[in-house]
Design an enzyme around this catalytic site. Structure first.
Site, PDB file in Angstrom:
ATOM      1  N   LYS A  79      17.559  -6.525  28.342  1.00 33.94           N
ATOM      2  CA  LYS A  79      18.657  -6.940  29.215  1.00 33.94           C
ATOM      3  C   LYS A  79      18.468  -8.392  29.671  1.00 33.94           C
ATOM      4  O   LYS A  79      19.394  -9.195  29.644  1.00 33.94           O
ATOM      5  CB  LYS A  79      18.653  -6.013  30.440  1.00 33.94           C
ATOM      6  CG  LYS A  79      20.018  -5.554  30.875  1.00 33.94           C
ATOM      7  CD  LYS A  79      19.902  -4.477  31.940  1.00 33.94           C
ATOM      8  CE  LYS A  79      20.460  -3.169  31.457  1.00 33.94           C
ATOM      9  NZ  LYS A  79      20.432  -2.112  32.457  1.00 33.94           N
ATOM     10  N   LYS A  86      29.488   3.755  52.373  1.00 35.59           N
ATOM     11  CA  LYS A  86      29.602   3.848  50.915  1.00 35.59           C
ATOM     12  C   LYS A  86      29.763   5.300  50.458  1.00 35.59           C
ATOM     13  O   LYS A  86      30.658   5.616  49.672  1.00 35.59           O
ATOM     14  CB  LYS A  86      28.356   3.204  50.279  1.00 35.59           C
ATOM     15  CG  LYS A  86      28.294   3.314  48.776  1.00 35.59           C
ATOM     16  CD  LYS A  86      29.399   2.541  48.102  1.00 35.59           C
ATOM     17  CE  LYS A  86      29.444   2.842  46.618  1.00 35.59           C
ATOM     18  NZ  LYS A  86      30.611   2.255  45.965  1.00 35.59           N
ATOM     19  N   CYS A  95      28.626   6.767  39.361  1.00 39.60           N
ATOM     20  CA  CYS A  95      28.667   6.737  40.832  1.00 39.60           C
ATOM     21  C   CYS A  95      29.191   8.027  41.465  1.00 39.60           C
ATOM     22  O   CYS A  95      28.426   8.760  42.067  1.00 39.60           O
ATOM     23  CB  CYS A  95      29.478   5.531  41.310  1.00 39.60           C
ATOM     24  SG  CYS A  95      28.620   3.977  41.008  1.00 39.60           S
TER      25      CYS A  95
HETATM   26  P1  NAD Z   1      22.249   0.384  36.241  1.00 39.63           P
HETATM   27  O1  NAD Z   1      21.453   1.530  35.787  1.00 39.63           O
HETATM   28  O2  NAD Z   1      23.298  -0.206  35.360  1.00 39.63           O
HETATM   29  O3  NAD Z   1      21.289  -0.805  36.672  1.00 39.63           O
HETATM   30  C1  NAD Z   1      20.093  -0.649  37.374  1.00 39.63           C
HETATM   31  C2  NAD Z   1      19.114  -1.715  36.859  1.00 39.63           C
HETATM   32  O4  NAD Z   1      17.959  -1.714  37.669  1.00 39.63           O
HETATM   33  C3  NAD Z   1      18.629  -1.440  35.436  1.00 39.63           C
HETATM   34  O5  NAD Z   1      18.912  -2.565  34.623  1.00 39.63           O
HETATM   35  C4  NAD Z   1      17.132  -1.214  35.579  1.00 39.63           C
HETATM   36  O6  NAD Z   1      16.373  -1.674  34.483  1.00 39.63           O
HETATM   37  C5  NAD Z   1      16.846  -2.020  36.837  1.00 39.63           C
HETATM   38  N1  NAD Z   1      15.590  -1.662  37.522  1.00 39.63           N
HETATM   39  C6  NAD Z   1      15.083  -0.430  37.756  1.00 39.63           C
HETATM   40  N2  NAD Z   1      13.930  -0.526  38.426  1.00 39.63           N
HETATM   41  C7  NAD Z   1      13.698  -1.846  38.640  1.00 39.63           C
HETATM   42  C8  NAD Z   1      12.681  -2.580  39.298  1.00 39.63           C
HETATM   43  N3  NAD Z   1      11.650  -1.964  39.896  1.00 39.63           N
HETATM   44  N4  NAD Z   1      12.757  -3.918  39.305  1.00 39.63           N
HETATM   45  C9  NAD Z   1      13.787  -4.559  38.715  1.00 39.63           C
HETATM   46  N5  NAD Z   1      14.786  -3.906  38.080  1.00 39.63           N
HETATM   47  C10 NAD Z   1      14.747  -2.564  38.049  1.00 39.63           C
HETATM   48  O7  NAD Z   1      22.923   0.848  37.624  1.00 39.63           O
HETATM   49  P2  NAD Z   1      24.188   0.221  38.357  1.00 39.63           P
HETATM   50  O8  NAD Z   1      25.424   0.895  37.892  1.00 39.63           O
HETATM   51  O9  NAD Z   1      24.112  -1.258  38.324  1.00 39.63           O
HETATM   52  O10 NAD Z   1      23.949   0.737  39.835  1.00 39.63           O
HETATM   53  C11 NAD Z   1      22.951   0.172  40.671  1.00 39.63           C
HETATM   54  C12 NAD Z   1      23.171   0.687  42.084  1.00 39.63           C
HETATM   55  O11 NAD Z   1      24.430   0.210  42.560  1.00 39.63           O
HETATM   56  C13 NAD Z   1      23.233   2.208  42.210  1.00 39.63           C
HETATM   57  O12 NAD Z   1      22.691   2.586  43.445  1.00 39.63           O
HETATM   58  C14 NAD Z   1      24.721   2.488  42.197  1.00 39.63           C
HETATM   59  O13 NAD Z   1      25.040   3.714  42.830  1.00 39.63           O
HETATM   60  C15 NAD Z   1      25.243   1.300  42.972  1.00 39.63           C
HETATM   61  N6  NAD Z   1      26.631   0.931  42.688  1.00 39.63           N
HETATM   62  C16 NAD Z   1      27.057   0.849  41.393  1.00 39.63           C
HETATM   63  C17 NAD Z   1      28.378   0.508  41.135  1.00 39.63           C
HETATM   64  C18 NAD Z   1      28.906   0.498  39.724  1.00 39.63           C
HETATM   65  O14 NAD Z   1      30.130   0.451  39.582  1.00 39.63           O
HETATM   66  N7  NAD Z   1      28.091   0.522  38.709  1.00 39.63           N
HETATM   67  C19 NAD Z   1      29.251   0.221  42.208  1.00 39.63           C
HETATM   68  C20 NAD Z   1      28.758   0.273  43.499  1.00 39.63           C
HETATM   69  C21 NAD Z   1      27.448   0.627  43.739  1.00 39.63           C
END
Ligand code: NAD
Length: 437
Positions: free
Chosen positions: A35, A208, A264
């Site tokens: 990534k 949220k 989500c």
């Molecule tokens: P995702 O799985 O796409 O991304 C999470 C990222 O975090 C991954 O790339 C992973 O490699 C990285 N990661 C994990 N552990 C790590 C660490 N210790 N250090 C650095 N990077 C690390 O998830 P997402 O959809 O982006 O969601 C992330 C958060 O945001 C969740 O809590 C989700 O509920 C919230 N959220 C998501 C959305 C959405 O539309 N996707 C909207 C609002 C809130």
């Protein structure tokens, strides 16, 4: 402002690029090397409209860099936590191991006055616990919770122009110096008139999960009405139009269909129920169990309707599924209703072909046993039944006469109620919607 963004998935990658666009110096950090390599080369690691163009634009400014090392956060003044909080395996609760690891990894690099800003969706109470970890390590740093409301498919616009900003801070005071500092990060949005609410930490976390629970409830409400419409031969789309004209109800999120999915809503309502149970308040959220059950019933209903369309047997029937992503304009297949239906049909003996403009690579990783076709026309060829399960514009725009020339049998199930039944019937198709006569 120097900013670090920890976790560069659907939320963090967009957040990092948008913060750089707003003029900040940003380092995006993720443990996923592929990534980070993509992002460093201005390539979006997933499909999100406008993201790749934005990455290319900000890369030329030199304000956006990427790293796999948390030490790269040192020297930034504001650190956004954007890592995943998926559902725990075999449980409803959220898996907080990524949030815990990111925060514990970050604290050695904090300096006095730094802000740690949580954006991940977490169970209420998490932020207060994490604030103690920050306090122990760097007493002059502050933790805020700033939940994210972006919608995949509109993430860039939603991040650059959010409809509201919520800052949770211990004590909930507007006068807290951390509030002024976060205002500097979001100065452009605030100047553009975005409302900003300052709350205590638990309220910000609850905003949220409450918002997602409300949206999930609205979708399951109209899907429950679709079940009733099916039972009496009424039309749920007209019902939704009519009740939606009452502006206390509103028409948005009242589209009956195969239900919600994605990374989500499903896991957030389950984690909310689990957390309420831990807090001794489970009765307050028992309705969410019904919301979840209605939603999951939609998928079985689509399988049953497909069996009906196929004259009572799925065995050996060629079924074309239009759409694999959990929603259009995204390649995200996490808990995708379309893929879940496709997999159930395959298990019951159908020969399933799935097509999608963007999500096939992700879909094939999750369900390698399904057959995938990139070109819609090839996917439609010789089908015994067609299922529209993700409402991409190109599927809404399909010409029923052209499609009829490709398939074996003209039968279509409109899992999102987006096609015009009269147009499809006029072209010789057997049309079935959900909750429509
Ligand atoms: P995702 O799985 O796409 O991304 C999470 C990222 O975090 C991954 O790339 C992973 O490699 C990285 N990661 C994990 N552990 C790590 C660490 N210790 N250090 C650095 N990077 C690390 O998830 P997402 O959809 O982006 O969601 C992330 C958060 O945001 C969740 O809590 C989700 O509920 C919230 N959220 C998501 C959305 C959405 O539309 N996707 C909207 C609002 C809130």
């Amino acid at each position: 402002m120097r900013i670090s963004v920890i976790g560069c998935g659907y939320l963090g990658a967009v957040h990092a690029a948008c913060m750089a666009k707003l003029g900040h110096d940003v380092v995006g950090i993720d443990v996923d090397e592929t990534k980070i390599k993509d992002l460093a080369g201005a390539k979006a690691p997933f499909y999100e409209p406008g993201l790749e163009e934005l990455l290319a634009e900000v890369q030329t400014t030199g304000r956006l860099t990427f790293s796999t090392e948390l030490s790269a956060a040192e020297g930034s003044h504001v650190h956004f936590i954007c890592v995943g909080t998926p559902q725990k395996k075999g449980e409803n609760a959220a898996d907080l191991s990524y949030v815990n690891a990111a925060l514990h990894g970050l604290v050695p690099y904090l300096s006095p006055g730094d802000l740690v800003v949580g954006k991940s969706t977490v169970p209420v109470g998490t932020a207060t616990r994490l604030a103690e970890v920050v306090e122990e390590s760097e007493p002059a740093a502050h933790l805020l919770w700033n939940p994210e409301f972006l919608r995949e498919g509109h993430a860039v616009a939603d991040t650059l122009s959010p409809d509201r900003l919520v800052y949770g801070i211990e004590g909930g005071s507007e006068e807290h110096p951390a509030v002024q500092k976060l205002d500097e990060v979001y100065a452009a949005s605030i100047q553009a008139g975005t409302p900003r609410l300052v709350t205590d930490l638990p309220t910000a976390e609850l905003v949220k999960t409450a918002a997602n629970s409300f949206l999930a409830t609205k979708i399951s409400f109209i899907n429950a009405m679709a079940e009733l419409c099916d039972a009496v031969g009424a039309d749920v789309t007209l019902l939704a139009d009519a009740i939606g004209m009452d502006n206390r109800i509103g028409r948005r999120f009242l589209n009956a269909g195969i239900g919600f999915g994605g990374g989500c809503l499903p896991k957030d309502i389950r984690a909310f129920m689990a957390r309420a149970g831990e807090l001794g308040a489970d009765q307050a959220l028992t309705f969410l169990r019904e919301v979840d059950a209605i939603n999951m019933r939609r998928r079985s209903r689509v399988v049953e309707l497909t069996r009906e369309l196929c004259d009572g047997s799925l065995l050996g029937k060629r079924i074309t599924v239009l759409g694999a992503a959990f929603k259009p304009e995204s390649d995200d297949v996490r808990d995708s209703p379309a893929l879940s239906v496709a997999a159930q049909l395959q298990l019951q003996g159908a020969v399933v072909t799935v097509t999608d403009p963007e999500a096939l690579a992700n879909a094939a990783r999750r369900f390698p046993e399904l057959h995938y076709e990139h070109v819609t026309e090839s996917a439609l060829t010789r089908a015994n039944a067609v299922l529209l399960l993700t409402e991409w514009q190109e599927y809404r725009d399909l010409d029923p006469y052209e499609a009829a020339a490709l398939v074996s049998t003209c039968k279509i199930l409109d899992g999102r109620n987006v096609l015009d039944p009269s147009k499809w019937r006029a072209a010789g198709w057997t049309y079935r919607g959900l909750g429509r006569p």
